[in-house]
Design an enzyme around this catalytic site. Structure first.
Site, PDB file in Angstrom:
ATOM      1  N   ASP A   9       0.864  -1.183   0.000  1.00  0.00           N
ATOM      2  CA  ASP A   9       0.000   0.000   0.000  1.00  0.00           C
ATOM      3  C   ASP A   9       0.894   1.224   0.000  1.00  0.00           C
ATOM      4  O   ASP A   9       1.638   1.456   0.965  1.00  0.00           O
ATOM      5  CB  ASP A   9      -0.930   0.000   1.215  1.00  0.00           C
ATOM      6  CG  ASP A   9      -1.791   1.243   1.261  1.00  0.00           C
ATOM      7  OD1 ASP A   9      -2.679   1.381   0.405  1.00  0.00           O
ATOM      8  OD2 ASP A   9      -1.568   2.092   2.157  1.00  0.00           O
ATOM      9  N   GLU A  62      -1.354  -1.431  -5.706  1.00  0.00           N
ATOM     10  CA  GLU A  62      -2.582  -0.787  -6.152  1.00  0.00           C
ATOM     11  C   GLU A  62      -2.281   0.136  -7.317  1.00  0.00           C
ATOM     12  O   GLU A  62      -1.266   0.842  -7.329  1.00  0.00           O
ATOM     13  CB  GLU A  62      -3.198   0.005  -5.002  1.00  0.00           C
ATOM     14  CG  GLU A  62      -4.583   0.542  -5.303  1.00  0.00           C
ATOM     15  CD  GLU A  62      -5.198   1.240  -4.105  1.00  0.00           C
ATOM     16  OE1 GLU A  62      -6.356   1.666  -4.196  1.00  0.00           O
ATOM     17  OE2 GLU A  62      -4.498   1.346  -3.080  1.00  0.00           O
ATOM     18  N   ASP A  89      -3.313   1.589   7.074  1.00  0.00           N
ATOM     19  CA  ASP A  89      -2.402   1.228   5.996  1.00  0.00           C
ATOM     20  C   ASP A  89      -2.123  -0.276   5.973  1.00  0.00           C
ATOM     21  O   ASP A  89      -2.072  -0.881   4.897  1.00  0.00           O
ATOM     22  CB  ASP A  89      -1.100   2.015   6.139  1.00  0.00           C
ATOM     23  CG  ASP A  89      -1.328   3.513   6.038  1.00  0.00           C
ATOM     24  OD1 ASP A  89      -2.287   3.912   5.351  1.00  0.00           O
ATOM     25  OD2 ASP A  89      -0.564   4.277   6.656  1.00  0.00           O
TER      26      ASP A  89
END
Length: 436
Positions: free
Chosen positions: A191, A275, A355
């Protein structure tokens, strides 16, 4: 796969003059070819082919106005035309929709005031890496190279670059034959963020170095000194070089840090999932400076090509996946949360770090996408309909439509979907006899 290896070169003053001459000739050939195609289009003539432009360059060498084009290698001039052709192909592919991403503008003329200049030599130019470590370039000479590592194979081309800071580089294109790394047991989800550059699914947090923020005071001072110099003066040119050197040092530091981090992640994990962030859109927000300072796009690009090079799995999950809103324990979608909420508690009782929870969801989504993308056909193949269903029979009952939907035929019998009974149509009664 093909890779680029960049090395710092140190040409002598006479070689710098020869390189500047080659830069200028390549720029003139590019602009002449672009201008010729623009004039042909304005006059309604057919599109000038690559061969026609090459013939014009050869003919221009015999004229007094362009006789100095013969002082440089002909390969440099032909590669300048190749760059022009590639720019046009990218522009046409962008117009037709074949090229993905943002729209590409048509090529424009190159300026001699550009901060970056480059020329390319292919195998036809017969450049050579000598035994003493120098690079022999045609009509330029033997240039000293600072070799940080050996080339894995013979290069197919070399590009000589002069950046805004006045440094010279040689970029070799080679065919890599690297062997895959030993199989690792772990997989990781990443992330990306601003407070922490990367948060891994195993709980590891990598602090954001913020190179631009740390160098902001020095850059501010250099930029202020540049703004006080008179335009066109030699002192202004020196100030421009100082600013360029500071930015180059900043970019080199960020690139080196990202290379080390990406190499460690690829070496320790068999699969890496990240991502797919919209960096262009985030660059238009109030966090634009921090987003560009992080350099997410270059970091994910390093992960992608290193995974392909060393036999690892790399994938990007959907950018609209609610990784920060989903509980990684029970899968409950808890809704959007502002950025100041760094931890939250799910109704199932699990306490999540924002997170770390997002990284775990990235890993789960990447595994799920990877398990479904095995090359098999997901959608069922087309099956021809039976004749009794494909044809129209005169004796078939006409379909009727109800309030809730369309009725369905099963062997000539009409089956209506469940739902409320449609209201009766109101009828007007005739007036009674003797009424007004």
């Amino acid at each position: 796969m093909q890779l680029r290896y960049n090395y710092r070169v140190y040409p002598t003053p006479s070689q710098q003059q020869a390189l500047a001459r080659a830069f200028g000739c390549a720029r003139v050939v590019f602009n002449d070819g672009l201008r010729a195609r623009q004039e042909a289009r304005a006059e309604g003539l057919p599109y000038l082919s690559d061969a026609e432009l090459s013939k014009r360059v050869t003919a221009a060498k015999a004229t007094p106005e362009r006789a100095w084009l013969g002082e440089v290698s002909s390969v440099v001039l032909q590669q300048a035309l190749a760059n022009l052709n590639m720019a046009y192909r990218n522009f046409f592919a962008s117009l037709s929709g074949k090229r993905k991403g943002r729209k590409v503008a048509p090529p424009r003329c190159r300026s001699r005031k550009d901060n970056r200049q480059a020329i390319r030599f292919t195998a036809n130019a017969r450049f050579k890496v000598l035994d003493n470590g120098r690079l022999r370039l045609p009509k330029i000479g033997d240039v000293e190279v600072r070799w940080s590592r050996n080339l894995p194979s013979d290069p197919s081309s070399v590009t000589v670059i002069r950046d805004a800071a006045g440094r010279y580089f040689a970029s070799f294109v080679v065919q890599s034959t690297d062997e895959p790394l030993p199989v690792a047991d772990s997989e990781i989800g990443i992330d990306l963020g601003l407070t922490h550059f990367a948060v891994l699914s195993d709980g590891t947090k990598v602090a954001a170095p913020k190179f631009l923020r740390r160098a902001a005071r020095k850059l501010k001072r250099l930029q202020r000194d540049l703004s006080r110099k008179q335009r066109g003066s030699q002192n202004r040119k020196k100030a421009v070089v100082k600013v360029a050197k500071a930015h180059a040092r900043l970019a080199d530091t960020r690139r080196d840090w990202q290379h080390k981090l990406s190499t460690r992640i690829i070496r320790d994990n068999q699969a890496v999932y990240v991502e797919d962030l919209c960096v262009v859109g985030l660059g238009r927000t109030r966090l634009a400076k921090s987003v560009h300072d992080a350099g997410w796009a270059s970091f994910t690009g390093m992960l992608e090509y290193k995974a392909a090079r060393y036999g690892r799995t790399f994938a990007k999950i959907d950018r609209f996946a609610p990784t920060s809103q989903t509980c990684s324990a029970c899968g409950r979608l808890d809704g959007p949360k502002p950025l100041n909420v760094r931890s939250w508690t799910c109704p199932c009782g699990a306490v999540h770090d924002r997170d770390v929870n997002a990284a775990i969801n990235v890993l789960a989504q990447g595994r799920w996408d990877n398990s479904n993308a095995c090359g098999a056909q997901v959608r069922p193949a087309l099956v021809p309909a039976p004749r009794r269903e494909a044809g129209i029979r005169p004796d078939a009952a006409c379909s009727t439509r109800s309030v809730e939907g369309t009725s369905v035929h099963y062997g000539g019998e009409i089956v209506k979907p469940p739902g409320r009974r449609p209201p009766r149509r109101a009828t007007r009664r005739p007036p009674a006899v003797g009424s007004c």
